[in-house]
Design an enzyme around this catalytic site. Sequence first.
Site, PDB file in Angstrom:
ATOM      1  N   ASN A  10      29.040  59.490  77.012  1.00 39.89           N
ATOM      2  CA  ASN A  10      27.759  59.085  77.603  1.00 39.89           C
ATOM      3  C   ASN A  10      28.077  58.176  78.786  1.00 39.89           C
ATOM      4  O   ASN A  10      28.427  57.017  78.600  1.00 39.89           O
ATOM      5  CB  ASN A  10      26.933  58.342  76.530  1.00 39.89           C
ATOM      6  CG  ASN A  10      25.663  57.728  77.098  1.00 39.89           C
ATOM      7  OD1 ASN A  10      25.265  58.010  78.225  1.00 39.89           O
ATOM      8  ND2 ASN A  10      25.026  56.870  76.312  1.00 39.89           N
ATOM      9  N   LYS A  12      26.146  57.003  80.932  1.00 44.14           N
ATOM     10  CA  LYS A  12      25.050  56.074  81.249  1.00 44.14           C
ATOM     11  C   LYS A  12      24.775  56.095  82.760  1.00 44.14           C
ATOM     12  O   LYS A  12      24.951  57.129  83.391  1.00 44.14           O
ATOM     13  CB  LYS A  12      25.377  54.682  80.715  1.00 44.14           C
ATOM     14  CG  LYS A  12      25.761  54.717  79.228  1.00 44.14           C
ATOM     15  CD  LYS A  12      25.794  53.386  78.569  1.00 44.14           C
ATOM     16  CE  LYS A  12      26.166  53.562  77.089  1.00 44.14           C
ATOM     17  NZ  LYS A  12      26.162  52.318  76.339  1.00 44.14           N
ATOM     18  N   HIS A  95      18.532  57.097  72.541  1.00 45.00           N
ATOM     19  CA  HIS A  95      19.587  56.080  72.649  1.00 45.00           C
ATOM     20  C   HIS A  95      18.942  54.697  72.595  1.00 45.00           C
ATOM     21  O   HIS A  95      17.843  54.497  73.107  1.00 45.00           O
ATOM     22  CB  HIS A  95      20.355  56.273  73.968  1.00 45.00           C
ATOM     23  CG  HIS A  95      21.591  55.416  74.021  1.00 45.00           C
ATOM     24  ND1 HIS A  95      21.533  54.076  74.321  1.00 45.00           N
ATOM     25  CD2 HIS A  95      22.890  55.694  73.776  1.00 45.00           C
ATOM     26  CE1 HIS A  95      22.765  53.577  74.261  1.00 45.00           C
ATOM     27  NE2 HIS A  95      23.603  54.545  73.936  1.00 45.00           N
ATOM     28  N   GLU A  97      19.392  52.103  74.202  1.00 44.89           N
ATOM     29  CA  GLU A  97      19.037  51.529  75.516  1.00 44.89           C
ATOM     30  C   GLU A  97      17.708  52.081  76.006  1.00 44.89           C
ATOM     31  O   GLU A  97      16.942  51.383  76.671  1.00 44.89           O
ATOM     32  CB  GLU A  97      20.179  51.786  76.518  1.00 44.89           C
ATOM     33  CG  GLU A  97      21.374  50.883  76.210  1.00 44.89           C
ATOM     34  CD  GLU A  97      22.725  51.419  76.649  1.00 44.89           C
ATOM     35  OE1 GLU A  97      22.781  52.375  77.439  1.00 44.89           O
ATOM     36  OE2 GLU A  97      23.737  50.871  76.162  1.00 44.89           O
ATOM     37  N   GLU A 165      24.646  54.519  65.986  1.00 40.80           N
ATOM     38  CA  GLU A 165      25.147  53.547  66.959  1.00 40.80           C
ATOM     39  C   GLU A 165      24.518  52.178  66.670  1.00 40.80           C
ATOM     40  O   GLU A 165      23.404  51.898  67.121  1.00 40.80           O
ATOM     41  CB  GLU A 165      24.765  53.972  68.373  1.00 40.80           C
ATOM     42  CG  GLU A 165      25.376  55.287  68.798  1.00 40.80           C
ATOM     43  CD  GLU A 165      25.525  55.364  70.313  1.00 40.80           C
ATOM     44  OE1 GLU A 165      26.642  55.591  70.765  1.00 40.80           O
ATOM     45  OE2 GLU A 165      24.526  55.155  71.028  1.00 40.80           O
ATOM     46  N   GLY A 171      28.988  48.519  73.644  1.00 38.34           N
ATOM     47  CA  GLY A 171      29.490  47.785  74.801  1.00 38.34           C
ATOM     48  C   GLY A 171      29.984  46.382  74.483  1.00 38.34           C
ATOM     49  O   GLY A 171      30.264  45.592  75.393  1.00 38.34           O
ATOM     50  N   SER A 211      31.547  50.961  70.934  1.00 42.65           N
ATOM     51  CA  SER A 211      32.888  50.412  71.186  1.00 42.65           C
ATOM     52  C   SER A 211      34.011  51.267  70.606  1.00 42.65           C
ATOM     53  O   SER A 211      35.023  50.747  70.120  1.00 42.65           O
ATOM     54  CB  SER A 211      32.987  48.967  70.677  1.00 42.65           C
ATOM     55  OG  SER A 211      32.089  48.131  71.397  1.00 42.65           O
TER      56      SER A 211
HETATM   57  P1  PGA Z   1      30.123  51.998  74.194  1.00 44.96           P
HETATM   58  O1  PGA Z   1      28.707  52.750  74.239  1.00 44.96           O
HETATM   59  O2  PGA Z   1      31.154  53.011  73.779  1.00 44.96           O
HETATM   60  O3  PGA Z   1      30.337  51.490  75.595  1.00 44.96           O
HETATM   61  O4  PGA Z   1      30.003  50.900  73.185  1.00 44.96           O
HETATM   62  C1  PGA Z   1      28.351  53.702  73.264  1.00 44.96           C
HETATM   63  C2  PGA Z   1      26.991  54.272  73.567  1.00 44.96           C
HETATM   64  O5  PGA Z   1      26.083  53.511  73.934  1.00 44.96           O
HETATM   65  O6  PGA Z   1      26.781  55.491  73.443  1.00 44.96           O
END
Ligand code: PGA
Length: 249
Positions: A10, A12, A95, A97, A165, A171, A211
Site C-alpha cells: 500500500n 498510500k 483502511h 486512515e 491492521e 507506521g 509495521s
Molecule cells: P505500515 O503501514 O507498514 O507503514 O505500518 C501498513 C498499512 O497502513 O497498510
Amino acid sequence: MSRTMLIAGNWKMNGLAVDGVALAEAVAAGSSATLCDLLVCPPATLISAVGNAMSGSRVALGAQDCHPEESGAHTGDISAEMLVDLGCDFVIVGHSERRADHGESDEAVYAKAQAAHRAGLIAVICVGETEAERDGGQAEAVVACQIGGSLPENAKAANTVIAYEPVWAIGSGRTPTVEDVQAMHAHMRATVSASHGTYFADQVRLLYGGSVKPGNASELMGLTDVDGALVGGASLVAGDFLAIAGHCS
Ligand code: PGA
C-alpha cells in the site's frame, strides 16, 4: 485447505511518476523469485503507469479506495468500474486512515466492498483496533464488530481478503506480539465462520498489516492463520518488499 499467501504493498499518498515507475519495475523484476501472490496498490495517479511498468509480470495491480456507485455526480471520486478499466484486480477498502481521515463507517466500507464485487474486483477489507481499545481489552470485540459491519453478506473467499491492521501498529515501528496476532487472526476466522460458513472461513485470506518489515516478516508470516501482509512503508523500497515476500512459501 490451501491458501496462497499474498503480500500487498500500500503505497498510500507517495510517489510521482518517475519514482513510481522505477519502484514498480524493480518489484516486477524481482517478482519471479517469489512464491506468494504479490500486489501493488499505488496512488490513483500512478495506477496506469504502474500497470504498464509491471505488465507481463506476476504482480497484481490494485487501488487504495473506490466509491460505492458506478458513476455520477461525485467530484473527485473514482468508481470500482473505473479501476477495472485501468487494469486493477484489487481494491483496498476501509483502511484505518480512510476511516479516520474521511469518517468512513462500517456501512460505507460495506458499500465500497459491494461495489468492488459488483465490478469484479477483489476487496481487501481492513479492520483493526486503536491502542485505547486494545488497552481496554476491547480489541477482539471491535474487530468482530468491524467485520460484521463491513463484510458484505454475499462475499466469497475468491473476491475478498481481510486485513487486520491494529491502528497503533501502522507506521509506528511497533507490532503486537506474535501470540496476539495469531489469536486475533484465529478470532477473525471464527467470526467469519459464524457469519459466512466454514468454507469461506477456511479459504479467505487474512493479512496482517502494521509495521511489517523484512526483520519481522518471518515470524509473522509463519503464523497458522496469517496468509500474508499488507505493507505500507516497507513497500516503498523494492528490496524490502521483495524480502518480505521472500519469507512466504
Ligand atoms: P505500515 O503501514 O507498514 O507503514 O505500518 C501498513 C498499512 O497502513 O497498510
